[in-house]
Design an enzyme around this catalytic site. Structure first.
Site, PDB file in Angstrom:
ATOM      1  CB  SER A 115      90.884  66.767   6.176  1.00 36.80           C
ATOM      2  OG  SER A 115      91.458  67.037   4.910  1.00 36.80           O
ATOM      3  CE1 TYR A 159      85.500  67.017   4.839  1.00 39.79           C
ATOM      4  CE2 TYR A 159      87.729  67.651   4.174  1.00 39.79           C
ATOM      5  CZ  TYR A 159      86.832  66.687   4.637  1.00 39.79           C
ATOM      6  OH  TYR A 159      87.277  65.417   4.884  1.00 39.79           O
TER       7      TYR A 159
END
Length: 254
Positions: free
Chosen positions: A146, A159
């Site tokens: 990400s 995350y």
């Protein structure tokens, strides 16, 4: 009769980024096996799309968060590859399946952390290990990270930390699997309009506008911005790209 086409295996391919990866791979001439967790009818529709592009497609059920199911999945995949594709091996593994618990660092619970860890680190770590013997030489692995590992946005601490671990793992896999001629790269999408987090980026106009304003190209990403890059990494044209983090964010937070 063995398949002439190369074969990709994609986790979480029934919707969102995974679906676009699957379709882009099929457009590039690959046969595709993808996993889904619950969305059986959506998965069947994606198989039809693959077949309409002239490629073979297969959807298999898998819960990436549950490593106890990986032995059975490996056996099923091996049997299906033999019966449907005429081979016991495949060429590319894309570890895409994922979800996000959005919570600031002070509020994230241990259970939420563990649920994300199982899908974003433990699952792909051991699934790749389990399937490794079926991956052909000169094949490859694409992990998914990400943009949040490069820039910090409150609410994504757990995350992003897990995705950071996947980026480190990618380098180690590339180093250790190089002798088998298997390339390993990681893509890092920016904010994308999908149904992740209840479709927040797609459906929350204020969030969408803010994220677009932080991006050099002035918009948030779409699933179709991602799939073509994955298809490229799973092609001969990318044969000398290895151990790389490729951010696909339109120039976010520069």
């Amino acid at each position: 009769m063995s398949s002439k086409n190369k074969i990709a295996v994609v986790t979480g391919g029934s919707r969102g980024l995974g679906k676009d990866m699957v379709i882009s791979l099929a457009k590039n001439g690959l046969d595709v096996v993808f996993t889904y967790q619950n969305q059986h009818s959506a998965a069947k529709a994606v198989v039809r799309q693959i077949e309409e592009l002239g490629q073979k497609g297969l959807a298999l059920k898998l819960d990436v968060s549950d490593t106890s199911g990986f032995d059975l999945f490996e056996q099923t995949l091996s049997a299906e590859l033999q019966s449907r594709f005429g081979t016991g091996t495949f060429d590319f593994l894309i570890n895409n399946a994922g979800f996000i618990h959005y919570a600031e660092f002070e509020a994230i619970t241990e259970q939420q952390f563990t649920e994300m860890e199982n899908v974003h680190l433990k699952g792909p770590f051991f699934l790749t290990q389990k399937l490794l013997r079926h991956i052909n030489a000169f094949g490859g692995i694409v992990n998914v990270s990400s943009g949040l590992t490069r820039f910090a946005t409150p609410g994504f601490a757990a995350y992003a930390a897990l995705k950071g671990a996947m980026e480190t793992l990618t380098k180690y896999q590339a180093k250790e699997l190089g002798n088998r001629k298997i390339r390993v790269n990681v893509i890092a999408p920016g904010a994308i309009e999908t149904d992740i987090m209840g479709g927040a980026v797609r459906d929350n106009a204020e969030m969408n506008q803010y994220l677009a304003s932080q991006t050099a190209l002035g918009r948030v990403g779409l699933p179709e911005d991602i799939g073509g890059v994955v298809a490229f990494l799973c092609s001969d044209a990318a044969g000398w790209i290895n151990a790389q983090r490729i951010e696909i964010s339109g120039g976010s937070n520069l």
